[in-house]
Write an enzyme that holds these catalytic residues in place. Structure first.
Site, PDB file in Angstrom:
ATOM      1  N   GLU A  52      38.828  39.497  41.505  1.00  0.00           N
ATOM      2  CA  GLU A  52      39.826  39.382  42.555  1.00  0.00           C
ATOM      3  C   GLU A  52      39.554  40.495  43.560  1.00  0.00           C
ATOM      4  O   GLU A  52      39.731  41.671  43.253  1.00  0.00           O
ATOM      5  CB  GLU A  52      41.237  39.549  41.970  1.00  0.00           C
ATOM      6  CG  GLU A  52      42.313  39.433  43.022  1.00  0.00           C
ATOM      7  CD  GLU A  52      43.629  40.114  42.667  1.00  0.00           C
ATOM      8  OE1 GLU A  52      44.659  39.635  43.136  1.00  0.00           O
ATOM      9  OE2 GLU A  52      43.621  41.129  41.944  1.00  0.00           O
ATOM     10  N   ASP A  97      40.981  42.171  37.679  1.00  0.00           N
ATOM     11  CA  ASP A  97      42.109  42.351  38.576  1.00  0.00           C
ATOM     12  C   ASP A  97      41.838  43.483  39.570  1.00  0.00           C
ATOM     13  O   ASP A  97      41.284  44.520  39.202  1.00  0.00           O
ATOM     14  CB  ASP A  97      43.328  42.717  37.707  1.00  0.00           C
ATOM     15  CG  ASP A  97      44.632  42.738  38.460  1.00  0.00           C
ATOM     16  OD1 ASP A  97      44.975  41.711  39.058  1.00  0.00           O
ATOM     17  OD2 ASP A  97      45.310  43.788  38.438  1.00  0.00           O
ATOM     18  N   ASP A 126      47.606  54.426  38.704  1.00  0.00           N
ATOM     19  CA  ASP A 126      46.177  54.101  38.759  1.00  0.00           C
ATOM     20  C   ASP A 126      45.376  54.994  37.823  1.00  0.00           C
ATOM     21  O   ASP A 126      45.599  56.212  37.765  1.00  0.00           O
ATOM     22  CB  ASP A 126      45.641  54.313  40.182  1.00  0.00           C
ATOM     23  CG  ASP A 126      45.806  53.079  41.038  1.00  0.00           C
ATOM     24  OD1 ASP A 126      46.872  52.443  40.944  1.00  0.00           O
ATOM     25  OD2 ASP A 126      44.881  52.753  41.813  1.00  0.00           O
ATOM     26  N   HIS A 175      48.713  32.395  40.469  1.00  0.00           N
ATOM     27  CA  HIS A 175      49.979  32.883  39.921  1.00  0.00           C
ATOM     28  C   HIS A 175      50.729  33.780  40.903  1.00  0.00           C
ATOM     29  O   HIS A 175      51.844  34.181  40.632  1.00  0.00           O
ATOM     30  CB  HIS A 175      49.705  33.644  38.623  1.00  0.00           C
ATOM     31  CG  HIS A 175      48.836  34.849  38.855  1.00  0.00           C
ATOM     32  ND1 HIS A 175      47.555  34.749  39.351  1.00  0.00           N
ATOM     33  CD2 HIS A 175      49.076  36.176  38.696  1.00  0.00           C
ATOM     34  CE1 HIS A 175      47.055  35.969  39.473  1.00  0.00           C
ATOM     35  NE2 HIS A 175      47.950  36.843  39.079  1.00  0.00           N
ATOM     36  N   ASN A 199      42.696  48.688  36.719  1.00  0.00           N
ATOM     37  CA  ASN A 199      42.932  49.580  37.849  1.00  0.00           C
ATOM     38  C   ASN A 199      44.029  50.573  37.501  1.00  0.00           C
ATOM     39  O   ASN A 199      44.032  51.706  37.961  1.00  0.00           O
ATOM     40  CB  ASN A 199      43.354  48.779  39.078  1.00  0.00           C
ATOM     41  CG  ASN A 199      43.768  49.673  40.219  1.00  0.00           C
ATOM     42  OD1 ASN A 199      42.941  50.403  40.754  1.00  0.00           O
ATOM     43  ND2 ASN A 199      45.049  49.689  40.551  1.00  0.00           N
ATOM     44  N   HIS A 200      44.962  50.085  36.664  1.00  0.00           N
ATOM     45  CA  HIS A 200      46.119  50.908  36.320  1.00  0.00           C
ATOM     46  C   HIS A 200      46.564  50.559  34.908  1.00  0.00           C
ATOM     47  O   HIS A 200      46.095  49.590  34.315  1.00  0.00           O
ATOM     48  CB  HIS A 200      47.271  50.630  37.294  1.00  0.00           C
ATOM     49  CG  HIS A 200      47.468  49.148  37.542  1.00  0.00           C
ATOM     50  ND1 HIS A 200      46.938  48.501  38.636  1.00  0.00           N
ATOM     51  CD2 HIS A 200      48.090  48.191  36.822  1.00  0.00           C
ATOM     52  CE1 HIS A 200      47.238  47.215  38.582  1.00  0.00           C
ATOM     53  NE2 HIS A 200      47.941  46.990  37.493  1.00  0.00           N
TER      54      HIS A 200
HETATM   55  C1  GLC Z   1      46.784  41.322  41.029  1.00  0.00           C
HETATM   56  C2  GLC Z   1      47.486  40.217  40.275  1.00  0.00           C
HETATM   57  C3  GLC Z   1      48.976  40.371  40.451  1.00  0.00           C
HETATM   58  C4  GLC Z   1      49.407  41.726  39.942  1.00  0.00           C
HETATM   59  C5  GLC Z   1      48.584  42.842  40.605  1.00  0.00           C
HETATM   60  C6  GLC Z   1      48.796  44.164  39.930  1.00  0.00           C
HETATM   61  O1  GLC Z   1      46.954  41.212  42.382  1.00  0.00           O
HETATM   62  O2  GLC Z   1      47.022  38.959  40.700  1.00  0.00           O
HETATM   63  O3  GLC Z   1      49.677  39.347  39.798  1.00  0.00           O
HETATM   64  O4  GLC Z   1      50.752  41.935  40.219  1.00  0.00           O
HETATM   65  O5  GLC Z   1      47.207  42.567  40.562  1.00  0.00           O
HETATM   66  O6  GLC Z   1      48.102  44.211  38.709  1.00  0.00           O
END
Ligand code: GLC
Length: 548
Positions: A242, A200, A170, A311, A102-103
């Site tokens: 996620e 992610d 991003d 985590h 994403n980034h």
């Molecule tokens: C997701 C990960 C997290 C991270 C975020 C940014 O939410 O689980 O740990 O900080 O993405 O990449």
């Protein structure tokens, strides 16, 4: 084993830097992890999910990469990584890696080039605005630690978009060159031998960000493209996404609605996670029953990934304020245990007061619910958290291997460790470590090994269908079943503390020599299923019948 490995997998996630340090520099590394593969094989793990492995300034624990085609030199080399894949494969363990596209880090050469000039070939790889966007202070993921989603970059003389921290600009997914690069990154790691990706931040990857529009459109077809790409490059590779969004928005992440699962294979079940925490806090299974009832039906081949801890903080944002307060009151009573106005930064054992019966109950329940279970390192021995560390670091302390200095994690001087080990109190490594538990057949670790072995013999849980058994039960008791071609499993879990008796005799006509396969203690035989004893926080996994 059914057709699709991920449906019956046991996933274990870890950070290489806190797992095992082989060269004594204070940072965990790949050779250290290779040395622990036998431990993971014995535990019954079939798939490792590695948190970000790429070079990174580590301002967000690796979720800020500077090179997607390499491993962090602190962890070892690409050669070490290839060796890890080989050694894991020898033990029947697959490896998936975090794909954080994403980034990038703001130190990534792409961003450095992009900001340097409007003519940079990478300028359009990021999301810019000439003017201050009106939604600049909306959509932050880390409230309290993040003030805005658009920041002004003086070098670029423009505003750039960052859904997460300001050092995580991003990538611009509307740009075909970026999409092509994402596919190339995936191909690279598939070619090396990974079995897929934990993707992610997927809702943001597919966002086509428009400055000033906090509800920018999403391009879900990009997921279809990625799925096709991955499947062509490696037929059995998976995407585990996620996407912490409202449940009614989830089905489109699995497939385009035509009934086929042509997008991601698996999604983390965040809704269930919140409901599980609420059920444990209230000692009442109702929220889990609701979750089983309310979660959308999945297309064939799609699968949930269940978890109790990961985590990050436990995200309670999908509970009502009242429900959230109930969970806080029980599991995060002090302000410093909470994070981002929505969650709890603790591990499970301390939340459950280190009550062994309660911990077993919670994990037996998670592992028996539909989906593929994900277990976070250290949970199998009941590790605690270090609340003196900032934010999510509290639950990211080194693995506790033994009684030796630094918990056997590293031979470095304690002040050189990537993060301090927990060395005091109830959860200090003197009390909680692998070596001690390995020797003790009654340890939590031994219990996890047994529970996971039992799961292996109950493929209905992963590959079958799960439902609540709607019979009158004592308060606190959840009765559910899993049905598949291999037969039927029935589960009783008592979230309450009273000893009770459960009548499941209505299942008698279906039963064929029903037998307990996992219990918290010795119980009288299952018999005709009419007077099933269940202790407070007790559980019984019963095989009702075998299939053909
Ligand atoms: C997701 C990960 C997290 C991270 C975020 C940014 O939410 O689980 O740990 O900080 O993405 O990449």
């Amino acid at each position: 084993m059914g057709d699709r490995w991920y449906s019956e997998a046991v996933v274990y996630c870890l950070d290489i830097d806190t797992y095992a340090d082989s060269d004594g520099d204070g940072v965990g590394d790949i050779p250290g992890l290779i040395g622990r593969l036998d431990y993971l094989a014995r535990l019954g793990v079939t798939c490792l999910w590695l948190h970000p492995i790429h070079p990174s300034p580590n301002r967000d624990d690796g979720y800020d990469a500077t090179d997607f085609y390499n491993v962090d030199p602190r962890f070892g080399t690409l050669g070490d990584f290839a060796e890890l894949l080989h050694q894991a494969g020898n033990r029947g363990i697959r490896v998936i890696i975090d794909l954080v596209v994403n980034h990038t880090s703001d130190e990534h050469p792409w961003f450095q080039s992009a900001r340097s000039s409007p003519d940079s070939p990478y300028r359009d790889w990021y999301v810019w605005s000439e003017h201050e966007p009106s939604d600049r202070q909306q959509g932050m993921v880390f409230p309290g630690e993040q003030k805005e989603t658009w920041s002004y970059d003086r070098t670029a003389k423009a505003w750039y978009y960052h859904r997460f921290y300001r050092f995580q600009p991003d990538l611009n997914m509307a740009n075909p060159a970026v999409r092509a690069e994402v596919k190339k990154i995936m191909s690279f790691w598939l070619q090396l031998g990974v079995s897929g990706f934990r993707m992610d931040a997927v809702p943001f990857i597919i966002e086509l960000t428009e400055p000033g529009n906090p509800n920018s459109p999403k391009d879900l077809d990009f997921l279809t493209e990625l799925r096709q790409h991955v499947q062509w490059r490696r037929g059995d590779a998976i995407l585990l996404a996620e996407a912490n969004v409202e449940p009614d928005q989830l089905p489109v992440y699995f497939g385009d609605g035509g009934g086929s699962a042509n997008r991601v294979h698996m999604l983390f079940d965040f809704m269930l996670n919140g409901r599980l925490m609420l059920a444990l806090a209230r000692q009442d299974p109702e929220p889990v029953i609701e979750a089983l009832r309310d979660t959308p039906l999945l297309p064939t081949g799609a699968q949930w990934a269940t978890f109790l801890r990961n985590h990050d903080e436990i995200d309670l944002s999908r509970l009502t304020a009242e429900q959230r307060n109930q969970v806080y009151a029980r599991f995060g009573p002090d302000e410093h245990m909470r994070l981002y106005n929505r969650g709890i930064r603790r591990r499970l054992a301390p939340m459950l007061g280190n009550d062994r019966r309660w911990i077993e109950l919670a994990y037996a329940l998670q592992f028996s619910l539909r989906g593929t279970p994900v277990l976070r390192y250290g949970e199998e021995i009941g590790m605690g958290e270090d609340l003196s560390l900032p934010g999510r670091q509290a639950i990211r302390t080194p693995m506790q291997w033994s009684f030796k200095e630094n918990a056997g994690f590293s031979t470095a001087e304690p002040d050189k460790l990537v993060r301090p080990v927990i060395d005091k109190g109830e959860y200090g490594y003197g009390k909680v470590n692998v070596t001690a538990q390995r020797r003790d057949p009654r340890s939590l670790l031994a219990w996890f090994e047994r529970m996971i072995r039992t799961l292996r013999e109950a493929p209905e849980i992963g590959s079958g269908s799960t439902s609540h058994i709607d019979v009158p039960t004592p308060p606190g008791v959840l009765a559910h079943r899993a049905d598949g071609v291999t037969g039927t499993m029935v589960f009783l879990h008592n979230l309450g503390t009273d000893d009770v008796e459960v009548d499941l005799s209505l299942l008698q006509p279906e039963a064929d020599q029903p037998i307990d396969v996992l219990t918290d203690r010795g119980y009288a035989e299952v018999g005709k299923l009419e007077r099933l004893q269940l202790a407070g926080h007790g559980y019984r996994w019963i095989r009702l019948r075998r299939g053909h």
